[in-house]
Scaffold this motif. Structure first.
Motif, PDB file in Angstrom:
ATOM      1  N   SER A 173       0.823  -1.205   0.000  1.00  0.00           N
ATOM      2  CA  SER A 173       0.000   0.000   0.000  1.00  0.00           C
ATOM      3  C   SER A 173       0.861   1.260   0.000  1.00  0.00           C
ATOM      4  O   SER A 173       0.606   2.215  -0.735  1.00  0.00           O
ATOM      5  CB  SER A 173      -0.948  -0.005   1.201  1.00  0.00           C
ATOM      6  OG  SER A 173      -0.224  -0.111   2.412  1.00  0.00           O
ATOM      7  N   TYR A 182       2.632   1.516  -3.389  1.00  0.00           N
ATOM      8  CA  TYR A 182       1.674   1.908  -4.421  1.00  0.00           C
ATOM      9  C   TYR A 182       1.386   3.405  -4.312  1.00  0.00           C
ATOM     10  O   TYR A 182       1.413   4.131  -5.305  1.00  0.00           O
ATOM     11  CB  TYR A 182       0.393   1.098  -4.258  1.00  0.00           C
ATOM     12  CG  TYR A 182      -0.689   1.413  -5.260  1.00  0.00           C
ATOM     13  CD1 TYR A 182      -0.871   0.627  -6.397  1.00  0.00           C
ATOM     14  CD2 TYR A 182      -1.539   2.502  -5.077  1.00  0.00           C
ATOM     15  CE1 TYR A 182      -1.860   0.920  -7.319  1.00  0.00           C
ATOM     16  CE2 TYR A 182      -2.531   2.803  -5.992  1.00  0.00           C
ATOM     17  CZ  TYR A 182      -2.685   2.008  -7.108  1.00  0.00           C
ATOM     18  OH  TYR A 182      -3.665   2.322  -8.017  1.00  0.00           O
ATOM     19  N   HIS A 183       1.099   3.865  -3.095  1.00  0.00           N
ATOM     20  CA  HIS A 183       0.766   5.275  -2.902  1.00  0.00           C
ATOM     21  C   HIS A 183       1.923   6.168  -3.337  1.00  0.00           C
ATOM     22  O   HIS A 183       1.727   7.187  -4.011  1.00  0.00           O
ATOM     23  CB  HIS A 183       0.437   5.531  -1.432  1.00  0.00           C
ATOM     24  CG  HIS A 183       0.082   6.964  -1.149  1.00  0.00           C
ATOM     25  ND1 HIS A 183      -1.168   7.486  -1.395  1.00  0.00           N
ATOM     26  CD2 HIS A 183       0.832   7.996  -0.663  1.00  0.00           C
ATOM     27  CE1 HIS A 183      -1.180   8.771  -1.071  1.00  0.00           C
ATOM     28  NE2 HIS A 183       0.018   9.109  -0.617  1.00  0.00           N
ATOM     29  N   SER A 184       3.143   5.787  -2.960  1.00  0.00           N
ATOM     30  CA  SER A 184       4.315   6.577  -3.325  1.00  0.00           C
ATOM     31  C   SER A 184       4.508   6.621  -4.834  1.00  0.00           C
ATOM     32  O   SER A 184       4.900   7.648  -5.396  1.00  0.00           O
ATOM     33  CB  SER A 184       5.571   5.995  -2.668  1.00  0.00           C
ATOM     34  OG  SER A 184       5.467   6.060  -1.258  1.00  0.00           O
ATOM     35  N   LYS A 208       1.028   8.669  -6.395  1.00  0.00           N
ATOM     36  CA  LYS A 208       0.449   9.899  -5.864  1.00  0.00           C
ATOM     37  C   LYS A 208       0.744  11.072  -6.800  1.00  0.00           C
ATOM     38  O   LYS A 208       1.794  11.135  -7.446  1.00  0.00           O
ATOM     39  CB  LYS A 208       1.020  10.199  -4.470  1.00  0.00           C
ATOM     40  CG  LYS A 208       2.495  10.582  -4.460  1.00  0.00           C
ATOM     41  CD  LYS A 208       2.953  10.927  -3.052  1.00  0.00           C
ATOM     42  CE  LYS A 208       4.429  11.328  -3.045  1.00  0.00           C
ATOM     43  NZ  LYS A 208       4.893  11.679  -1.698  1.00  0.00           N
ATOM     44  N   ARG A 250      -6.121  12.706  -6.807  1.00  0.00           N
ATOM     45  CA  ARG A 250      -5.837  11.496  -6.067  1.00  0.00           C
ATOM     46  C   ARG A 250      -6.460  10.259  -6.702  1.00  0.00           C
ATOM     47  O   ARG A 250      -5.913   9.174  -6.638  1.00  0.00           O
ATOM     48  CB  ARG A 250      -6.341  11.624  -4.617  1.00  0.00           C
ATOM     49  CG  ARG A 250      -5.448  12.462  -3.771  1.00  0.00           C
ATOM     50  CD  ARG A 250      -4.017  11.934  -3.679  1.00  0.00           C
ATOM     51  NE  ARG A 250      -3.965  10.499  -3.551  1.00  0.00           N
ATOM     52  CZ  ARG A 250      -3.275   9.708  -4.337  1.00  0.00           C
ATOM     53  NH1 ARG A 250      -2.592  10.188  -5.361  1.00  0.00           N
ATOM     54  NH2 ARG A 250      -3.263   8.410  -4.142  1.00  0.00           N
ATOM     55  N   SER A 271      -4.369  -2.999  -3.494  1.00  0.00           N
ATOM     56  CA  SER A 271      -3.538  -1.813  -3.297  1.00  0.00           C
ATOM     57  C   SER A 271      -4.229  -0.581  -3.866  1.00  0.00           C
ATOM     58  O   SER A 271      -4.229   0.494  -3.252  1.00  0.00           O
ATOM     59  CB  SER A 271      -2.168  -2.007  -3.962  1.00  0.00           C
ATOM     60  OG  SER A 271      -1.446  -3.052  -3.361  1.00  0.00           O
ATOM     61  N   GLN A 302      -7.148   0.453  -1.581  1.00  0.00           N
ATOM     62  CA  GLN A 302      -6.687   1.168  -0.384  1.00  0.00           C
ATOM     63  C   GLN A 302      -6.295   2.601  -0.703  1.00  0.00           C
ATOM     64  O   GLN A 302      -6.276   3.456   0.166  1.00  0.00           O
ATOM     65  CB  GLN A 302      -5.515   0.417   0.243  1.00  0.00           C
ATOM     66  CG  GLN A 302      -5.916  -0.911   0.873  1.00  0.00           C
ATOM     67  CD  GLN A 302      -4.712  -1.731   1.313  1.00  0.00           C
ATOM     68  OE1 GLN A 302      -3.712  -1.181   1.730  1.00  0.00           O
ATOM     69  NE2 GLN A 302      -4.821  -3.044   1.203  1.00  0.00           N
ATOM     70  N   ASN A 303      -5.998   2.842  -1.968  1.00  0.00           N
ATOM     71  CA  ASN A 303      -5.647   4.184  -2.423  1.00  0.00           C
ATOM     72  C   ASN A 303      -6.862   4.937  -2.950  1.00  0.00           C
ATOM     73  O   ASN A 303      -6.740   6.019  -3.520  1.00  0.00           O
ATOM     74  CB  ASN A 303      -4.588   4.094  -3.524  1.00  0.00           C
ATOM     75  CG  ASN A 303      -3.617   5.252  -3.479  1.00  0.00           C
ATOM     76  OD1 ASN A 303      -3.150   5.625  -2.417  1.00  0.00           O
ATOM     77  ND2 ASN A 303      -3.312   5.815  -4.640  1.00  0.00           N
ATOM     78  N   ASP A 355      -8.750   4.145  -5.472  1.00  0.00           N
ATOM     79  CA  ASP A 355      -8.772   4.173  -6.931  1.00  0.00           C
ATOM     80  C   ASP A 355      -9.795   3.186  -7.476  1.00  0.00           C
ATOM     81  O   ASP A 355     -10.100   2.174  -6.845  1.00  0.00           O
ATOM     82  CB  ASP A 355      -7.388   3.826  -7.491  1.00  0.00           C
ATOM     83  CG  ASP A 355      -6.324   4.834  -7.094  1.00  0.00           C
ATOM     84  OD1 ASP A 355      -6.687   5.999  -6.853  1.00  0.00           O
ATOM     85  OD2 ASP A 355      -5.152   4.461  -7.026  1.00  0.00           O
TER      86      ASP A 355
END
Length: 286
Positions: free
Chosen positions: A26, A29-31, A34, A75, A111, A114-115, A117
Motif C-alpha cells: 500500500s 503503491y501510494h508513493s 500519488k 488522487r 492496493s 486502499q488508495n 482508486d
C-alpha cells in the motif's frame, strides 16, 4: 468449478493478497502513483511569492485585486488490469502461470482500493474475452477475483495487441494499466507504442522455470497449449538444450528491448518463487 469450492478459493486469495497489499504494497503503491495530475480546487487572493502564471485574470478584473488559481493533486486514479487468460497460462511446474497472475492482479487491485482508486479488468486471449468496467468497493474486487479464478476462455491463443487496442477504445481518460501475461506473442510492439502514449503501461511478465531451461530428461513430448500441436525432442542432447535456451533468451531480450524503447516499467516473475521483492523493486522505479 463448484460454487462452494470457488468461494473458498476466492476467500483464500482475498486473505493472502489483501494482507500482502496492506502490509507491504500500500505504501509502495501510494508513493508510486500519488500526484499523477493536478486538478483545479479554488481561487484565493494573491499572496507574496505566488506564481504569477496562476493569476486568474477574470476574477482579478471582477474584484479589482489579484486572485490566483489553487490546484491540488488528483488522487483518484483508474487502474486497469489486462489479464492474459490464454491456454499457455495453464502450464506450470510449481504453480500454474495463471494462478500466479491471479495472485498478483489481486494484490494490485487491493492496493488500488486502499488508495481509493477505481479498478477494472480486461481478460484477453487471442481476443478480448471479458471486460469489467472500473469501479470501487470490496464487492467489485471480489467479482474480479472470482472471474479470474473461474473464467473459461473461448480462445486459446494470445494477442496482446487486441487487449491494448480495446483499452484505448473503452478508456478514454488516462489510466494506469498493468499488463499481466506470459508474453507468448510476437507482434505487439506497435500496439505498445500507441498504448503507452495514452496510458501509463506497466508490464508484468510471468514465466515458469521449465520455459527457460530444458531439463535433461531424455526423449520428451512437448505440447503447445495454444496451438494444440506437439512434437518430440531429445532433451539429453546438449545441442538441443542449448538451442532451446538461446531461443528463450532471444525472446527475453526482444521483450526487454521493446519495454526499454518506450520507457515502460516491467518485471519478470517466476512461478513458485517469492514475487514480493521483485514487485516492490518495480514500484520503486515508477
Amino acid at each position: 468449478m463448484e460454487t462452494s469450492e470457488l468461494l473458498r478459493k476466492v476467500r483464500k486469495i482475498e486473505i493472502k493478497t489483501k494482507a500482502l497489499s496492506r502490509q507491504i504494497f500500500s505504501g509502495q503503491y501510494h508513493s508510486a502513483f500519488k500526484g499523477r495530475g493536478m486538478a483545479f480546487s479554488e481561487v484565493r487572493e494573491y499572496q507574496y511569492g505566488d506564481d504569477i502564471r496562476f493569476i486568474d485574470w477574470n476574477v482579478t478584473a471582477r474584484f479589482h485585486k489579484p486572485y490566483v488559481k489553487v490546484f491540488e493533486e488528483e488522487r483518484e486514479l483508474t487502474v486497469m488490469l489486462l489479464i492474459d487468460v490464454s491456454a499457455s497460462g495453464l502450464f506450470g511446474s510449481a504453480a500454474q502461470k495463471r494462478e500466479t497472475i491471479c495472485e498478483i492482479a489481486a494484490i494490485l487491485a487491493f492496493s488500488a482500493a486502499q488508495n481509493n482508486d477505481k479498478v477494472g479488468a480486461v481478460f484477453f486471449s487471442s481476443e478480448v474475452e471479458k471486460y469489467i468496467p472500473p469501479q470501487k468497493g470490496r464487492t467489485h474486487l471480489l467479482r474480479i477475483i472470482r472471474e479470474m479464478l473461474d473464467f473459461e476462455p473461448v480462445h486459446a491463443g494470445t494477442d496482446i495487441s487486441a487487449a491494448l487496442r480495446f483499452l484505448r477504445n473503452v478508456q478514454k481518460r488516462k489510466s494506469t494499466a498493468f499488463l499481466l501475461s506470459d508474453f507468448m506473442d510476437s507482434h505487439y510492439e506497435e500496439a505498445v507504442k500507441i498504448a503507452c502514449k495514452a496510458h501509463e503501461l506497466i508490464a508484468i511478465h510471468v514465466f515458469d522455470p521449465l520455459e527457460k531451461t530444458l531439463p535433461d530428461w531424455g526423449l520428451l513430448r512437448i505440447r503447445d497449449n495454444e496451438s494444440g500441436k506437439s512434437f518430440m525432442i531429445d532433451s539429453s542432447a546438449s545441442g538441443n538444450r542449448k538451442a532451446f535456451e538461446e531461443y528463450r533468451k532471444d525472446e527475453d531480450r526482444r521483450r526487454n528491448a521493446i519495454m526499454a524503447k518506450y520507457g515502460i516499467t516491467h518485471v519478470s516473475l517466476c512461478t513458485g518463487e517469492d514475487y514480493v521483492k521483485p514487485l516492490i523493486n518495480m514500484f520503486s522505479k515508477l
